[in-house]
Every structure is written in C-alpha cells, then in structure tokens.
Enzyme design. Structure first.
Site, PDB file in Angstrom:
ATOM      1  N   ASP A 175      55.993 -44.587 -73.040  1.00  0.00           N
ATOM      2  CA  ASP A 175      54.545 -44.677 -73.164  1.00  0.00           C
ATOM      3  C   ASP A 175      53.959 -45.153 -71.836  1.00  0.00           C
ATOM      4  OD1 ASP A 175      51.852 -45.562 -73.770  1.00  0.00           O
ATOM      5  OD2 ASP A 175      52.440 -45.541 -75.871  1.00  0.00           O
ATOM      6  N   LYS A 179      45.578 -47.465 -69.900  1.00  0.00           N
ATOM      7  CA  LYS A 179      44.502 -48.418 -69.605  1.00  0.00           C
ATOM      8  C   LYS A 179      45.035 -49.563 -68.751  1.00  0.00           C
ATOM      9  CE  LYS A 179      41.844 -47.450 -73.809  1.00  0.00           C
ATOM     10  NZ  LYS A 179      41.265 -48.002 -75.060  1.00  0.00           N
TER      11      LYS A 179
END
Length: 311
Positions: A175, A179
């Site tokens: 992943d 952000k």
C-alpha cells in the site's frame, strides 16, 4: 516439480476437523476455522505501533475454507512471536527460504514457487481468503515449497526468524499510503530495512515493486542510503522487471495504458555495520512505524488481480 501430496520431504495435511464444514453454523465465541489460522495470533503480547493495514472481514469461499481447515495444521504458520521457527523443520528440507510479505490471492506466489521448486517460499499475509486460495493453489499444483504465514511480518522477522536465515525478501505492490500524513505507515522505511538486513544472509536480495511512482522514489532513496544494502543495478536506479516476478493481468493492463511499474533489487552487503541496538532488542520507538502489515485486505486488491495499477 515435487508432488505436493506425495513428496517424501513434504508433510501430509491433517484430516478435516469434524463439524467444521464450510456450512457449519458457529456458536458464539467459536473460532471461524478451528484448525485454521487464528484471528489474532500474537494477541497483546507485543507493543502497539502504527500499522499499515486496516483489516476488514471478507467472504471466504467454500473452497478456501476447506483448504484452510485441512491444510493449515501442516502448511500454515501463525505468527505469534512465541518461538524461533526452525525453517528446515517447517519445510521438511534445508533449501534456501525466501520471505514474501503480502501475497494477495496468491496467484503470483504459486507461479514463482512452481518456476523455482528448489527455493522455499514463506508467504505471510493477514488476508484470510488469500491464505485459503494460496493453500488451495499449492495443493492443486503440487507445490511442496510453499508455507503460508498469518500475522504481523514485523513480529515474524523480529521474534521468529533467526539471523541470516533468509535467502531473499519480496515486497510486491505494498500500500503506497499516498496522503502525506500517512507516509509514516509505509512499509519500506529505514527501521524496517535495518531489521530485515539482520535476518537476510549476506548476498540475499530484497526485491520491491510498486506502481506508485512517488513511493518508488522513496523506496529507492531509503534503500540507496541504507548501509546494509547495495543496488544490483551498476549505475543505480530502478531495475528491469526480472523474469521470476510474474506479470499479473491487471499490471499488464496498466502497462498497456502507460502506467509505470518500478522494480528495485538490492543486495544485502557481506558485513553489516554495528548498530546501537540489535533489532531483536528494539521495541516501540525503533519499530513502531515498521508497520509491515501492508498486506491487509485493502492491499490485497493492489497486490494481485483485483485492482489495476494506478499511475
């Protein structure tokens, strides 16, 4: 390729648990898979830290449930952190062992195991459907060189694997946590690499791949800066995709659309520089952002066949 069901060096699966059929109605508090992977194998034995996954319940098919119930007692490993794993005993031979962190539904892992039967693959994940699917694939294809781990790979590395016991480490499509405030949740960080370097034998290769270019740049930066690793690319930079990493269907679709997938291959140096504290002795401050469970279900989609690469 050795026969998964009859090879002399491969233990045989346990018989199905009575009353644990896929349609069995569980009583309150009864384990989901009595003979399968535990819901939280390490429990509260270890410190809480920032993690890079958000596990969500997923549907387990009948075939996956059957594989978990039958095969887990012999070919599964719960990452509880309570013992150091004897890898030759786990696999039934002393062939080199490569650790894969995060394997999605297991298709790529099974293909790599089939292509290299003389290398043992210890694949760790927390995604229950993927665990069952990989076990089923291994049985169906006669792959005796796969073992499936369930739990936190940081605990596996730190508490359960001996120094220098791994011949390689693979981290494919973790992943990216795009952000900025979530960057601390990314797996490939200096602290993680320090721990991994102690468990890898000299010359062992860390192979990372990602379709998220900013994360690829961060991986390249931290791997290049780490004294425990050297780039296998002579002039530095990213490596071509090696033949042993299968091209998944969605990755191929992404490449056709112009998306970029970057591979990194770094070799563990022959002699590690002294470190202030041994990774096995480091606790919350040193490891709290080593969040190796980048393999939660949200990552499963990126890791295998459920989501195309994003550019």
């Amino acid at each position: 390729m050795s026969d998964f069901r009859s090879a002399s060096d491969a233990p045989q699966p346990a018989a199905p648990h009575a009353g644990a059929s896929p349609g069995h109605a569980r009583a309150k508090g009864e384990p989901r898979f009595p003979d399968g992977p535990k819901a939280d194998p390490a429990g509260s034995h270890f410190e809480r830290r920032i993690r890079s996954f958000q596990p969500r319940r997923s549907r387990v098919t009948t075939g996956q449930a059957d594989a978990l119930q039958r095969l887990w007692p012999t070919w599964g490993l719960d990452v509880d952190g309570q013992r150091v794993v004897d890898l030759p005993e786990l696999f039934g031979n002393d062939r080199p062992v490569v650790l894969e962190i995060g394997f999605g539904m297991g298709e790529a892992t099974a293909r790599m195991a089939a292509a290299d039967p003389d290398t043992n693959l210890l694949a760790v994940d927390v995604h229950t459907p993927g665990q069952g699917n990989l076990l089923a694939l291994a049985e169906r294809q006669g792959l005796s060189n796969i073992r499936v781990g369930n739990g936190d790979a940081i605990i596996l590395l730190r508490e359960m694997l001996a120094p220098g016991s791994l011949a390689g480490l693979r981290v494919y499509f973790p992943d990216p946590w795009p952000k900025k405030r979530h960057h601390k949740r990314r797996l490939i960080q200096p602290e993680f690499l320090t721990l991994a370097a102690t468990r890898l034998a000299p010359g062992a290769v860390v192979h990372c791949a990602t379709d998220w270019e900013p994360y690829a740049e961060q991986m390249l930066e931290v791997l290049t800066a780490h004294p425990g690793f050297e780039n296998t690319v002579p002039d530095g930079g990213f490596a071509p995709r090696p033949a042993h990493r299968p091209l998944t269907r969605f990755e191929g679709q992404g490449l056709d659309k112009g998306h970029v997938v970057n591979d990194l291959l770094f070799r563990r140096v022959q002699h590690l520089a002294p470190h202030p504290a041994a990774p096995g002795d480091q606790r919350p401050e040193q490891h709290r952002v080593q969040h190796t469970e980048q393999y939660g279900e949200r990552h499963r989609g990126r890791h295998e066949e459920r989501r195309p690469p994003t550019g």
